[in-house]
Design a protein around this motif. Structure first.
Motif, PDB file in Angstrom:
ATOM      1  N   ALA A   1     -14.822  15.863 -59.649  1.00 46.78           N
ATOM      2  CA  ALA A   1     -13.825  15.144 -58.530  1.00 46.78           C
ATOM      3  C   ALA A   1     -13.671  15.873 -57.327  1.00 46.78           C
ATOM      4  O   ALA A   1     -13.791  15.167 -55.995  1.00 46.78           O
ATOM      5  N   ALA A   2     -13.671  17.015 -57.401  1.00 46.48           N
ATOM      6  CA  ALA A   2     -13.359  17.955 -56.104  1.00 46.48           C
ATOM      7  C   ALA A   2     -14.545  18.033 -55.323  1.00 46.48           C
ATOM      8  O   ALA A   2     -14.526  18.721 -54.258  1.00 46.48           O
ATOM      9  N   ASP A   3     -15.870  17.661 -55.708  1.00 46.73           N
ATOM     10  CA  ASP A   3     -17.128  17.739 -54.864  1.00 46.73           C
ATOM     11  C   ASP A   3     -16.816  16.515 -53.850  1.00 46.73           C
ATOM     12  O   ASP A   3     -17.778  16.397 -52.998  1.00 46.73           O
ATOM     13  N   TYR A   4     -16.007  15.426 -53.631  1.00 50.11           N
ATOM     14  CA  TYR A   4     -15.737  14.431 -52.760  1.00 50.11           C
ATOM     15  C   TYR A   4     -14.783  14.505 -52.079  1.00 50.11           C
ATOM     16  O   TYR A   4     -13.497  15.045 -52.321  1.00 50.11           O
ATOM     17  N   LEU A   5     -14.762  13.982 -50.773  1.00 47.06           N
ATOM     18  CA  LEU A   5     -13.807  13.964 -49.751  1.00 47.06           C
ATOM     19  C   LEU A   5     -13.899  12.939 -48.865  1.00 47.06           C
ATOM     20  O   LEU A   5     -15.176  12.583 -48.131  1.00 47.06           O
TER      21      LEU A   5
ATOM     22  N   PHE B   1     -19.028  19.021 -49.186  1.00 45.57           N
ATOM     23  CA  PHE B   1     -18.474  17.656 -49.913  1.00 45.57           C
ATOM     24  C   PHE B   1     -19.428  16.472 -49.675  1.00 45.57           C
ATOM     25  O   PHE B   1     -19.887  16.260 -48.883  1.00 45.57           O
ATOM     26  N   TYR B   2     -19.438  15.766 -50.816  1.00 43.60           N
ATOM     27  CA  TYR B   2     -19.777  14.325 -50.758  1.00 43.60           C
ATOM     28  C   TYR B   2     -18.964  13.628 -49.817  1.00 43.60           C
ATOM     29  O   TYR B   2     -17.594  13.374 -50.377  1.00 43.60           O
ATOM     30  N   PRO B   3     -19.345  12.834 -48.919  1.00 47.27           N
ATOM     31  CA  PRO B   3     -18.236  11.899 -48.341  1.00 47.27           C
ATOM     32  C   PRO B   3     -18.094  10.773 -49.080  1.00 47.27           C
ATOM     33  O   PRO B   3     -18.907   9.839 -49.389  1.00 47.27           O
ATOM     34  N   LEU B   4     -16.747  10.421 -48.947  1.00 49.31           N
ATOM     35  CA  LEU B   4     -16.495   8.786 -49.218  1.00 49.31           C
ATOM     36  C   LEU B   4     -16.207   8.209 -48.083  1.00 49.31           C
ATOM     37  O   LEU B   4     -15.342   8.443 -47.313  1.00 49.31           O
ATOM     38  N   CYS B   5     -17.105   7.288 -47.903  1.00 47.86           N
ATOM     39  CA  CYS B   5     -17.153   6.569 -46.457  1.00 47.86           C
ATOM     40  C   CYS B   5     -16.343   5.351 -46.505  1.00 47.86           C
ATOM     41  O   CYS B   5     -16.129   4.538 -47.700  1.00 47.86           O
ATOM     42  N   PRO B   6     -15.639   4.870 -45.376  1.00 46.14           N
ATOM     43  CA  PRO B   6     -15.292   3.547 -45.274  1.00 46.14           C
ATOM     44  C   PRO B   6     -16.238   2.342 -45.788  1.00 46.14           C
ATOM     45  O   PRO B   6     -17.342   2.474 -45.547  1.00 46.14           O
TER      46      PRO B   6
ATOM     47  N   VAL C   1     -24.289   3.569 -51.398  1.00 41.91           N
ATOM     48  CA  VAL C   1     -24.009   4.021 -52.665  1.00 41.91           C
ATOM     49  C   VAL C   1     -22.872   3.212 -53.290  1.00 41.91           C
ATOM     50  O   VAL C   1     -22.063   2.358 -52.649  1.00 41.91           O
ATOM     51  N   PRO C   2     -22.675   3.080 -54.542  1.00 41.46           N
ATOM     52  CA  PRO C   2     -21.555   2.597 -55.268  1.00 41.46           C
ATOM     53  C   PRO C   2     -20.268   3.189 -54.616  1.00 41.46           C
ATOM     54  O   PRO C   2     -20.031   4.151 -54.419  1.00 41.46           O
ATOM     55  N   PRO C   3     -19.034   2.180 -54.852  1.00 37.15           N
ATOM     56  CA  PRO C   3     -17.806   2.950 -54.322  1.00 37.15           C
ATOM     57  C   PRO C   3     -17.512   4.148 -55.196  1.00 37.15           C
ATOM     58  O   PRO C   3     -17.688   4.326 -56.341  1.00 37.15           O
ATOM     59  N   GLY C   4     -16.542   4.958 -54.635  1.00 29.78           N
ATOM     60  CA  GLY C   4     -15.910   6.147 -55.177  1.00 29.78           C
ATOM     61  C   GLY C   4     -16.790   7.471 -55.438  1.00 29.78           C
ATOM     62  O   GLY C   4     -17.834   7.345 -55.200  1.00 29.78           O
ATOM     63  N   ARG C   5     -16.328   8.196 -56.529  1.00 31.48           N
ATOM     64  CA  ARG C   5     -16.971   9.311 -56.713  1.00 31.48           C
ATOM     65  C   ARG C   5     -17.979   8.995 -57.766  1.00 31.48           C
ATOM     66  O   ARG C   5     -18.356   9.328 -59.134  1.00 31.48           O
TER      67      ARG C   5
ATOM     68  N   GLY D   1     -18.685  -0.527 -45.737  1.00 28.34           N
ATOM     69  CA  GLY D   1     -19.729  -1.215 -44.902  1.00 28.34           C
ATOM     70  C   GLY D   1     -20.525  -0.016 -44.213  1.00 28.34           C
ATOM     71  O   GLY D   1     -21.500  -0.219 -43.754  1.00 28.34           O
ATOM     72  N   GLN D   2     -19.856   1.314 -44.576  1.00 28.86           N
ATOM     73  CA  GLN D   2     -20.660   2.580 -43.766  1.00 28.86           C
ATOM     74  C   GLN D   2     -21.672   3.095 -44.931  1.00 28.86           C
ATOM     75  O   GLN D   2     -21.239   3.072 -46.289  1.00 28.86           O
ATOM     76  N   LEU D   3     -22.759   3.597 -44.553  1.00 30.22           N
ATOM     77  CA  LEU D   3     -23.744   4.257 -45.477  1.00 30.22           C
ATOM     78  C   LEU D   3     -23.351   5.810 -45.701  1.00 30.22           C
ATOM     79  O   LEU D   3     -22.946   6.260 -44.600  1.00 30.22           O
ATOM     80  N   VAL D   4     -23.756   6.551 -46.716  1.00 27.97           N
ATOM     81  CA  VAL D   4     -23.721   7.734 -46.536  1.00 27.97           C
ATOM     82  C   VAL D   4     -25.004   8.202 -46.219  1.00 27.97           C
ATOM     83  O   VAL D   4     -26.177   7.620 -46.502  1.00 27.97           O
ATOM     84  N   GLN D   5     -24.841   9.177 -45.322  1.00 30.27           N
ATOM     85  CA  GLN D   5     -25.972   9.938 -44.591  1.00 30.27           C
ATOM     86  C   GLN D   5     -26.169  11.528 -45.050  1.00 30.27           C
ATOM     87  O   GLN D   5     -25.298  12.114 -45.178  1.00 30.27           O
ATOM     88  N   ARG D   6     -27.457  11.713 -45.009  1.00 31.42           N
ATOM     89  CA  ARG D   6     -27.948  13.210 -45.497  1.00 31.42           C
ATOM     90  C   ARG D   6     -29.040  13.516 -44.438  1.00 31.42           C
ATOM     91  O   ARG D   6     -29.881  12.747 -44.069  1.00 31.42           O
ATOM     92  N   THR D   7     -28.567  14.512 -43.590  1.00 32.19           N
ATOM     93  CA  THR D   7     -29.640  14.987 -42.512  1.00 32.19           C
ATOM     94  C   THR D   7     -30.352  16.439 -42.865  1.00 32.19           C
ATOM     95  O   THR D   7     -29.441  17.205 -43.196  1.00 32.19           O
ATOM     96  N   GLY D   8     -31.415  16.563 -42.721  1.00 28.78           N
ATOM     97  CA  GLY D   8     -32.190  17.900 -42.726  1.00 28.78           C
ATOM     98  C   GLY D   8     -32.550  18.322 -41.392  1.00 28.78           C
ATOM     99  O   GLY D   8     -33.262  17.625 -40.989  1.00 28.78           O
ATOM    100  N   GLU D   9     -31.910  19.464 -41.095  1.00 39.75           N
ATOM    101  CA  GLU D   9     -32.212  20.018 -39.578  1.00 39.75           C
ATOM    102  C   GLU D   9     -33.220  21.194 -40.019  1.00 39.75           C
ATOM    103  O   GLU D   9     -32.648  22.210 -40.538  1.00 39.75           O
ATOM    104  N   PHE D  10     -34.333  21.243 -39.443  1.00 35.60           N
ATOM    105  CA  PHE D  10     -35.398  22.220 -39.856  1.00 35.60           C
ATOM    106  C   PHE D  10     -35.132  23.506 -38.757  1.00 35.60           C
ATOM    107  O   PHE D  10     -35.105  22.932 -37.647  1.00 35.60           O
ATOM    108  N   PRO D  11     -35.750  24.587 -39.236  1.00 28.20           N
ATOM    109  CA  PRO D  11     -35.775  25.534 -38.324  1.00 28.20           C
ATOM    110  C   PRO D  11     -36.892  25.398 -37.299  1.00 28.20           C
ATOM    111  O   PRO D  11     -38.116  24.923 -37.709  1.00 28.20           O
ATOM    112  N   SER D  12     -36.727  25.729 -36.082  1.00 26.09           N
ATOM    113  CA  SER D  12     -37.722  25.390 -35.011  1.00 26.09           C
ATOM    114  C   SER D  12     -38.237  26.336 -34.143  1.00 26.09           C
ATOM    115  O   SER D  12     -38.910  26.548 -33.179  1.00 26.09           O
TER     116      SER D  12
END
Length: 333
Positions: free
Chosen positions: A47-51, A224-229, A286-290, A231-242
């Motif tokens: 549970a502590a992995d989510y915020l 943390f995994y975000p708990l989104c409001p 994603v489904p609701p909650g953790r 209607g919002q989507l969970v996003q993951r972003t990979g920023e690569f070294p350049s």
């Protein structure tokens, strides 16, 4: 540290520090997931992995572009893996090794990628990209941990503690960007780049996870995994070294031939040249909650800071020249 607490390495607003989340604030209970016969139960996520995203600090703005900045962009449309191209191999870090990742990867781009891939086979492979880009873009799958999936008793899946139904991204964006201090030079064909660290939970280094919500700009979590409001989507972003050393297409650690620009200025370190900065953005319903988590190595407990992305460049040289031209000219292509 009290029972139920976990040490966290937090990257917020560019500052690296250590905090702990107490059991009084977030109950550190293992998320309940069915354990099929023959599979190995592993801890995590907890549970502590989510915020809630509202509790995530705002991030600092990027460095302002200078007079020689390359301000354009190039997008490679490659779909969102509706083809279901997945395996638990990693041709960059564990070539030839079956289940070398011990977690399942999603792929877009090159359709032939697995542990046996060679430069020749990749160059001849099919692709999901619209513009003939045969590059391999891949990352750990995200799962709905409330339900089982067909790989619950297979390597990379349930046998490695990665239980749950694999979620297909709602959106995948693959963008190549410029440098705020200089023009960019072409990425050499077959260059390998990784960002983030699949073993960050135990090593504590090279963590580059970026978790956010589609309608809450400026708030990005590394731990943390975000708990989104609603209607919002969970996003993951990979920023690569350049910033590339100008010579090698890979290195022993898969990291020393490329590095990140200086955080304060965006300039590449001495001895390196700026190449197009790859950013991969994934969005999920994603489904609701953790109720969701990425795949990980078993000992990494599916913690969000272990998120990582891989790139193997198989873009035709003519297309790469086009991308560089757009970026250096300030055009969005």
């Amino acid at each position: 540290m009290n029972v139920g607490e976990r040490p966290w390495t937090v990257i917020a607003a560019g500052v690296l520090g250590i905090v702990s989340i107490g059991a009084a604030a977030l109950v550190a209970t293992v998320i309940s997931t069915p354990v099929p016969a023959g599979s190995v139960a592993r801890p995590g996520p907890i549970a502590a992995d989510y915020l809630p995203i509202e509790e995530v600090p705002m991030v600092l703005s990027a460095p302002a572009p200078g007079p020689n900045a390359s301000t354009g962009s190039f997008t490679s449309p490659c779909g969102r893996n509706l083809e279901g191209h997945r395996n638990s191999d990693n041709v960059i870090t564990a070539p030839g090794l079956s289940n070398g990742a011990h977690h399942v990867h999603d792929y877009v781009g090159n359709l032939s990628v697995d542990r046996t891939s060679t430069e020749s086979s990749l160059a001849a492979g099919g692709t999901t990209c619209n513009l003939g880009d045969r590059s391999a873009y891949f990352w750990p799958v995200l799962r709905d941990i409330r339900h089982g999936d067909a790989d619950a008793d297979r390597p990379g899946g349930g046998q490695d503690g990665n239980l749950g139904r694999i979620l297909t991204p709602a959106r995948v964006s693959i963008d190549f960007l410029g440098n705020p201090r200089s023009p960019v030079t072409p990425i050499p064909r077959f260059l390998r780049i990784v960002t983030g660290n699949a073993k960050a939970a135990t090593t504590g280094v090279n963590a580059r996870a970026h978790w956010s919500c589609s309608g809450t700009p400026g708030r990005v979590s590394g731990t943390f995994y975000p708990l989104c409001p609603d209607g919002q989507l969970v996003q993951r972003t990979g920023e690569f070294p350049s910033c590339w050393n100008g010579t090698d297409i890979d290195s022993k650690t898969h990291r020393t031939h490329v590095t990140f620009p200086e955080p304060a200025t965006g300039a590449c370190p001495v001895g390196t040249v700026a190449i197009p900065r790859l950013r991969v953005t994934l969005a999920y319903q994603v489904p609701p909650g953790r109720s969701y988590a990425i795949d990980s190595f078993p000992d990494q407990e599916r913690r969000p800071l272990t998120d990582h992305f891989d790139f193997l460049n198989v873009m035709p040289e003519s297309l790469m020249r086009e991308a560089v031209g757009c970026i250096n000219a300030g055009r969005n292509c």
